[in-house]
Design a protein around this motif. Structure first.
Motif, PDB file in Angstrom:
ATOM      1  N   ALA A 100      21.913 106.053 148.732  1.00  0.00           N
ATOM      2  CA  ALA A 100      21.350 107.248 148.098  1.00  0.00           C
ATOM      3  C   ALA A 100      22.454 108.097 147.472  1.00  0.00           C
ATOM      4  CB  ALA A 100      20.569 108.063 149.126  1.00  0.00           C
ATOM      5  N   GLY A 156      21.999 105.827 153.572  1.00  0.00           N
ATOM      6  CA  GLY A 156      22.531 107.111 153.118  1.00  0.00           C
ATOM      7  C   GLY A 156      23.585 106.954 152.045  1.00  0.00           C
ATOM      8  N   LEU A 201      16.554 105.056 149.986  1.00  0.00           N
ATOM      9  CA  LEU A 201      16.919 105.286 151.385  1.00  0.00           C
ATOM     10  C   LEU A 201      15.946 104.547 152.308  1.00  0.00           C
ATOM     11  CD1 LEU A 201      18.563 106.790 153.569  1.00  0.00           C
ATOM     12  CD2 LEU A 201      16.969 108.692 153.302  1.00  0.00           C
TER      13      LEU A 201
END
Length: 412
Positions: free
Chosen positions: A58, A55, A41
């Protein structure tokens, strides 16, 4: 006159049976996974200047772990942990180095996402494999009269170890990124994987989970994995809770202008969770695993019920301390039940199923809670941990209802 050598005495403790070096190696070998999601991230946001892409990267990393974790577990049951860990550790390290280059390279975002997914898919399953390995050692080396208690204590330690690395992993990422470079945490995780995952794979205890040998009994049919359906659903519920809780808490703190302190407040829950997880070993045998699940899941439900009504950071911190009391023992109980019910030759598969359940729940619920917080408000988002806790409690109630009434002793 020929004398037959007497049988070697059984080890008096799991530390003696596994070897003193096992525990620090297994602990540090978990750190790369705890660092990777936050590290990726940080890397992608820095390199591509896109929080959304960071995001999503991740998230797909977690998806890869969830999808391929049980497959790595099944491979370990068949071929042994050592081969699987060495192959996965090497592949994972190379992919981490690759994404450190790809993030800054003139390549499409899809290439970064693909690398993130492959990193998740190749993540060495150290925590589930450690649980499986220690359960195997207990079955072979510990006196039968003590096995139930030792399994419970072992699952308590393993849960506390997970709490420790998932608290310190992001801290290490933050320190490396702030003092060196956003690439440093990812390369650091790659280096740790090469050294400590390899050490974990090559440790003598890995012989316990050496896979199917010629002449050894065949593993139980895959259909027998349904024995652990309730603990897997319970673990999924815990993952749903973790994702909704952290996301809704971040929204709560952002409303007060201190979003960056969400991790510190969230740590209060980990404090209570780790303390009670370690205390599970002291519970009396008459406090059965089924009863523990229901009691501590009920505490979790009660704690989450008040979240939408909390108005101050101090009150939120105290509420999370109470919620933590329910988390640690519930997780320990779910893993203990899974260890007891694991079909012959399927231990690594079972432990990775529970771990993947947590990852799936956390990944999916983080996205849902984020949407709820943005479009419906923090109060609405704070109701989601309660719904996740209800899933955990219901899974425990169903498990207690369908479990055999007779007491099943581990290793018999």
């Amino acid at each position: 006159m020929h004398m037959t050598p007497s049988a070697a005495p059984r080890p008096t403790s799991l530390i003696q049976a596994a070897g003193l070096s096992y525990f620090p190696i297994a602990l540090v070998a978990r750190l790369p996974f705890a660092m990777v999601v936050v590290g990726l991230l940080t890397l992608v946001v820095s390199a591509r200047d896109s929080l959304a892409l960071g995001g999503v990267t991740a998230a797909v990393t977690g998806l890869g772990t969830a999808m391929f974790g049980p497959l790595l577990g099944a491979a370990a049951d068949r071929f042994g942990q050592r081969r699987v860990l060495l192959c996965a550790g090497l592949a994972n390290s190379l992919l981490l180095v690759a994404i450190a280059w790809l993030a800054f390279a003139p390549v499409p975002d899809a290439a970064v996402l693909a690398a993130g997914f492959l990193i998740g898919a190749s993540t060495p399953q150290v925590a589930p494999f450690s649980r499986s390995r220690l359960v195997g050692i207990i079955a072979r080396a510990i006196d039968p009269a003590r096995r139930d208690a030792v399994v419970s204590g072992t699952m308590a330690y393993e849960s506390a170890a997970d709490e420790i690395v998932f608290v310190f992993g992001p801290v290490i990422v933050g320190v490396l990124a702030a003092t060196l470079d956003p690439v440093a945490p990812v390369l650091g995780a790659a280096a740790l994987a090469v050294v400590f995952v390899s050490a974990f794979a090559l440790h003598p205890s890995a012989r316990v989970e050496a896979g199917i040998r010629e002449g050894s009994p065949a593993p139980a049919p895959a259909r027998e994995l349904t024995r652990v359906a309730a603990p897997v659903v319970g673990a999924l519920g815990m993952g749903l809770f973790f994702g909704t809780m952290l996301t809704s808490l971040t929204s709560f703190m952002a409303d007060r202008g201190i979003a960056e302190q969400a991790g510190v407040v969230y740590g209060a829950m980990g404090l209570g969770s780790a303390a009670l997880a370690l205390g599970v070993a002291a519970f009396p045998a008459r406090f059965t695993l089924g009863a523990r699940w229901i009691v501590f899941a009920a505490i979790l439900v009660a704690g989450t019920l008040v979240l939408p009504f909390v108005s101050s950071v101090v009150a939120m911190t105290l509420t999370l301390l109470v919620i933590g009391v329910g988390i640690g023992p519930t997780l320990v109980t779910q893993y203990s039940l899974a260890a007891h019910r694991s079909p012959a030759g399927r231990s690594s598969t079972v432990m990775t199923m529970l771990g993947s359940g947590i990852v799936v729940g956390q990944s999916a619920s983080t996205a849902v809670a984020g949407i709820a917080a943005e479009y419906l408000g923090t109060d609405t988002a704070l109701t989601l941990p309660f719904l996740a806790a209800v899933v955990v409690l219901l899974a425990g109630i169903v498990d207690a209802a369908i479990a055999p009434r007779r007491q099943v002793r581990f290793g018999n």
